[in-house]
Design a protein around this motif. Structure first.
Motif, short mmCIF file in Angstrom:
data_model
loop_
_atom_site.label_atom_id
_atom_site.label_comp_id
_atom_site.label_asym_id
_atom_site.label_seq_id
_atom_site.Cartn_x
_atom_site.Cartn_y
_atom_site.Cartn_z
N SER A 174 0.81 -1.36 0.05
CA SER A 174 0.18 -0.11 -0.09
C SER A 174 0.68 1.35 0.11
O SER A 174 0.46 2.23 -0.42
N CYS A 177 2.98 4.18 -4.80
CA CYS A 177 2.16 4.91 -5.48
C CYS A 177 1.22 3.97 -6.44
O CYS A 177 1.77 3.28 -7.17
N HIS A 178 -0.20 4.15 -6.34
CA HIS A 178 -1.21 3.49 -7.44
C HIS A 178 -2.25 4.45 -7.84
O HIS A 178 -3.14 3.73 -8.06
N ARG A 179 -1.86 5.48 -8.20
CA ARG A 179 -2.76 6.16 -8.68
C ARG A 179 -3.02 6.03 -10.14
O ARG A 179 -2.13 5.41 -10.94
N THR A 180 -4.20 5.91 -10.66
CA THR A 180 -4.59 5.36 -12.02
C THR A 180 -4.78 6.85 -12.85
O THR A 180 -4.36 6.74 -14.09
N TRP A 219 -8.16 -5.54 -4.03
CA TRP A 219 -7.15 -5.47 -5.38
C TRP A 219 -8.10 -5.97 -6.76
O TRP A 219 -7.61 -5.64 -7.79
N GLU A 223 -12.31 -1.15 -10.02
CA GLU A 223 -11.50 0.10 -9.74
C GLU A 223 -10.13 -0.34 -9.07
O GLU A 223 -9.12 0.12 -9.27
N LYS A 226 -7.61 -1.68 -11.51
CA LYS A 226 -6.84 -0.49 -12.01
C LYS A 226 -5.97 0.25 -11.46
O LYS A 226 -4.81 0.31 -11.76
N SER A 227 -6.09 0.05 -10.12
CA SER A 227 -5.09 0.56 -9.14
C SER A 227 -3.73 -0.36 -9.14
O SER A 227 -2.69 0.45 -9.03
N ALA A 230 -1.80 0.24 -12.11
CA ALA A 230 -1.04 1.40 -12.10
C ALA A 230 0.11 1.29 -11.24
O ALA A 230 1.31 1.94 -11.61
N LEU A 231 -0.11 0.60 -10.23
CA LEU A 231 1.04 0.25 -8.96
C LEU A 231 2.18 -0.41 -9.68
O LEU A 231 3.32 0.07 -9.46
#
Length: 388
Positions: A174, A177-180, A219, A223, A226-227, A230-231
């Protein structure tokens, strides 16, 4: 996180956290060494018979076997075999599925951490197995050159499932960074682009079939997935290992008679030329991994540090490439040297789609008034890949 050498600190609102030097570093100093939480060989890399330890990515071929395969020339003989670091007598494999490892230590660690769940329990490839189908699906969606693999996500799930303290592992993941999307410009990560929209849910559903996600349910909501992509996309560090490159380094350090040195150097040049003719520049075992410290190091187009893999395995070394002063931020380049030489406009496009930020380093600020022109070499790359 901090040590006597560096600290992870909030740099500013745009960059977020970064790594700051506490003491001075000289050009060439090692800033830190780090093993990944998890790493994985790329799917197509494995398909093309790049032989690497499933745990640490150390080459499983000798340097001579490596160049013979990559050049297609079975008669090449490399002198000074003592300069090859591959220890064939130490290579072992999972007794159940035959997955290969460079040592019993790697086999034991993989079994303890994640392979117990991922073992297919058969030496024959079962095309109907959900993990095999998932990997094949990914390969049909993402052709070389590769920058990610769905099997890294699967290893992450297995790591959580086998962990005694699942909360600790989940907490570690966690932190990445896992911004989409970029917070200010709503730039979607490249893996989440329009051409992948229909594929993302297929991948998500097939992972749910392949592994138990009881402890990682968050996970695998639409949504959440997707995170997760992106991570991996924004934090995955490329790893490259090569038996031949290690042989080259070791043989180059030998004190040889002048005539022999000339012959060895000519051989090295010829082998590299022949390999590039046969396989272009894809010469290494390649994969990606997640590193806690490395992920905190920000980008600069004028970096003061560089990531290296000097042991030809997954151990990452961050090394200073110029003197670094106390309280100076330690930065690497997220782009290779060729991409760094492209126009500011081209670099910013890469940062936006791959890492979800705009760069405001000294080089980018000095070029702020340059016209928004795409570099000619980037246009050539896009046209050759059919994306232009």
């Amino acid at each position: 996180m901090s040590s006597n050498d560096f600290q992870i600190r909030l740099i500013n609102n745009e960059k977020g956290k970064g790594l700051v030097a506490i003491r001075p570093f000289k050009d060439g100093d090692t800033i830190f060494e780090e093993k990944p939480i998890i790493c994985c060989q790329f799917a197509w890399n494995l398909e093309y018979r790049y032989l690497a330890c499933d745990h640490c990515l150390r080459p499983l071929e000798t340097a001579e076997e490596n160049v013979r395969r990559l050049t297609g020339k079975s008669t090449i003989i490399l002198p000074h075999p003592e300069c090859c670091e591959t220890k064939k007598d130490l290579i072992t494999e999972c007794p159940e599925c035959g997955t290969k490892y460079c040592s019993i230590e790697c086999l034991n660690e993989a079994s303890l951490r994640y392979h117990g769940i991922l073992c297919l329990h058969s030496r024959e490839k079962d095309e109907s197995h959900p993990l095999v189908q998932l990997n094949e699906m990914w390969k049909q969606m993402h052709y070389p050159p590769e920058s990610a693999t769905v099997m890294l996500l699967v290893k992450m799930v297995a790591l959580v499932n086998q962990a005694n303290n699942k909360e600790d592992i989940l907490s570690t993941f966690s932190q990445f960074c896992h911004r989409t999307v970029n917070d200010t410009d709503e730039i979607a990560h490249k893996l989440l682009g329009e051409k992948f929209i229909g594929q993302i849910d297929m991948l998500r559903r097939n992972i749910l079939k392949a592994v138990n996600t009881e402890f990682t349910e968050h996970w695998f909501t639409p949504e959440g997935f997707k995170s997760l992509l992106a991570l991996v996309g924004t934090n995955g560090q490329g790893i490259g290992t090569s038996a031949f490159s290690r042989w080259v380094k070791n043989v180059s350090a030998l004190e040889l008679p002048r005539e022999e040195r000339i012959q060895v150097d000519k051989l090295i040049d010829r082998v590299y030329h022949d390999m590039e003719e046969a396989v272009d520049f894809f010469l290494n075992n390649e994969g990606s991994g997640l590193y806690v410290l490395q992920s905190a190091v920000n980008h600069s187009c004028v970096p003061n540090a560089v990531v290296e893999f000097p042991y030809s395995n997954n151990v990452l070394v961050l090394k200073a490439i110029r003197d670094i002063h106390p309280e100076e931020e330690i930065c690497i380049s997220y782009l290779d040297e060729c991409c760094l030489e492209r126009s500011r406009h081209s670099r910013q496009k890469a940062f936006s789609s791959l890492y979800l930020f705009h760069c405001y380093c000294n080089k980018c600020l000095s070029q702020a008034n340059d016209p928004d022109v795409t570099s000619e070499d980037e246009i050539d790359d896009d046209m050759s890949s059919g994306e232009y």
